[in-house]
Design an enzyme around this catalytic site. Structure first.
Site, PDB file in Angstrom:
ATOM      1  CE  LYS A  37     -19.868  -8.647  35.662  1.00 41.14           C
ATOM      2  NZ  LYS A  37     -20.205  -7.217  35.388  1.00 41.14           N
ATOM      3  CE1 TYR A  72     -16.134  -5.411  38.912  1.00 47.57           C
ATOM      4  CE2 TYR A  72     -17.495  -6.466  40.571  1.00 47.57           C
ATOM      5  CZ  TYR A  72     -17.107  -6.316  39.251  1.00 47.57           C
ATOM      6  OH  TYR A  72     -17.699  -7.076  38.261  1.00 47.57           O
ATOM      7  CG  ASN A 112     -22.069  -6.331  32.303  1.00 42.31           C
ATOM      8  OD1 ASN A 112     -21.873  -7.114  33.227  1.00 42.31           O
ATOM      9  ND2 ASN A 112     -21.365  -5.237  32.139  1.00 42.31           N
ATOM     10  CG  HIS A 152     -14.782  -9.450  35.485  1.00 43.79           C
ATOM     11  ND1 HIS A 152     -14.560  -8.094  35.560  1.00 43.79           N
ATOM     12  CD2 HIS A 152     -13.580 -10.059  35.683  1.00 43.79           C
ATOM     13  CE1 HIS A 152     -13.267  -7.894  35.813  1.00 43.79           C
ATOM     14  NE2 HIS A 152     -12.653  -9.065  35.881  1.00 43.79           N
ATOM     15  CD  GLU A 191      -9.612  -8.723  37.532  1.00 46.19           C
ATOM     16  OE1 GLU A 191      -9.897  -9.527  36.612  1.00 46.19           O
ATOM     17  OE2 GLU A 191      -9.864  -7.497  37.462  1.00 46.19           O
TER      18      GLU A 191
HETATM   19  P1  IDP Z   1     -16.253  -4.085  32.393  1.00 46.18           P
HETATM   20  O1  IDP Z   1     -16.930  -5.151  33.239  1.00 46.18           O
HETATM   21  O2  IDP Z   1     -16.810  -4.048  30.987  1.00 46.18           O
HETATM   22  O3  IDP Z   1     -14.748  -4.162  32.447  1.00 46.18           O
HETATM   23  P2  IDP Z   1     -16.132  -1.864  34.302  1.00 46.18           P
HETATM   24  O4  IDP Z   1     -16.042  -0.448  33.894  1.00 46.18           O
HETATM   25  O5  IDP Z   1     -14.929  -2.523  34.910  1.00 46.18           O
HETATM   26  O6  IDP Z   1     -16.677  -2.683  33.026  1.00 46.18           O
HETATM   27  O7  IDP Z   1     -17.344  -1.959  35.331  1.00 46.18           O
HETATM   28  C1  IDP Z   1     -17.535  -3.080  36.163  1.00 46.18           C
HETATM   29  C2  IDP Z   1     -19.007  -3.456  36.160  1.00 46.18           C
HETATM   30  O8  IDP Z   1     -19.762  -2.442  36.805  1.00 46.18           O
HETATM   31  C3  IDP Z   1     -19.637  -3.547  34.781  1.00 46.18           C
HETATM   32  O9  IDP Z   1     -19.395  -4.795  34.146  1.00 46.18           O
HETATM   33  C4  IDP Z   1     -21.093  -3.321  35.078  1.00 46.18           C
HETATM   34  O10 IDP Z   1     -21.705  -4.496  35.617  1.00 46.18           O
HETATM   35  C5  IDP Z   1     -21.032  -2.267  36.159  1.00 46.18           C
HETATM   36  N1  IDP Z   1     -21.063  -0.898  35.606  1.00 46.18           N
HETATM   37  C6  IDP Z   1     -20.038  -0.217  35.037  1.00 46.18           C
HETATM   38  N2  IDP Z   1     -20.400   1.013  34.655  1.00 46.18           N
HETATM   39  C7  IDP Z   1     -21.683   1.138  35.029  1.00 46.18           C
HETATM   40  C8  IDP Z   1     -22.632   2.220  34.929  1.00 46.18           C
HETATM   41  O11 IDP Z   1     -22.341   3.314  34.425  1.00 46.18           O
HETATM   42  N3  IDP Z   1     -23.877   1.972  35.411  1.00 46.18           N
HETATM   43  C9  IDP Z   1     -24.223   0.788  35.966  1.00 46.18           C
HETATM   44  N4  IDP Z   1     -23.372  -0.241  36.092  1.00 46.18           N
HETATM   45  C10 IDP Z   1     -22.124  -0.081  35.627  1.00 46.18           C
END
Ligand code: IDP
Length: 149
Positions: free
Chosen positions: A20, A60, A127, A130, A141
């Protein structure tokens, strides 16, 4: 890497990995690729890309309407993204193990997010990476990010 005793199956599993914008900005693209390769997976495609709102709306789609959706899209548009197709038996679950928990504070040490990401007090979790979460998402994807593959 040690060469496995038997050749791997030709139609190996594939996953989409994204470094990212926070990862690219912090100079961690190479470190993420290193961990994928050190684990023994193959890099099938690597390309630096700029996302578009349309691409992210599809990527997304499952998060549309959630409170972090707007900040997530804005963050993903904030700079270049390194899009990667990694290949190998079990790579979908395997990369998610390498990545660690979504919340970088909770991600275990030893994982990409656990070692290299933290909570910056922002509306969206920055984080670093992805990784697709199922065979269906991976194929969907990969088609989105690498239409020519
Ligand atoms: P993942 O990337 O670990 O699969 P997902 O649930 O698909 O997690 O969420 C997509 C992205 O959205 C996450 O990687 C993170 O950057 C963001 N995200 C997910 N949940 C939250 C939240 O509760 N607060 C803020 N950002 C979130």
């Amino acid at each position: 890497n040690t060469v496995p005793a038997e050749p791997t199956t030709p139609a190996a599993e594939r996953t989409l990995v994204l470094v990212k914008p926070d990862g690219v900005r912090r100079g961690l693209s190479g470190e993420v690729l290193r961990r994928i390769e050190a684990k023994g997976y193959t890099l099938a495609a690597v390309e630096l890309k700029s996302a578009t709102p349309e691409l992210l709306a599809e990527h997304y789609a499952e998060h549309a309407g959630k409170p972090f959706y707007g900040p997530l899209v804005e963050f993903m548009l904030s700079g270049p993204i390194l899009a990667v197709v990694a290949e190998g038996q079990g790579v979908i679950a395997g990369f998610r193990s390498l990545a660690g928990a979504t919340n970088p504070t909770e991600a275990a040490p030893g994982t990409i997010r656990g070692d290299l990401a933290r909570d910056w007090g922002l509306k969206v979790q920055q984080n670093l990476v992805h990784g697709s979460d199922s065979v269906e998402s991976a194929e969907r994807e990969i088609a989105l990010w690498f239409p020519h593959l």
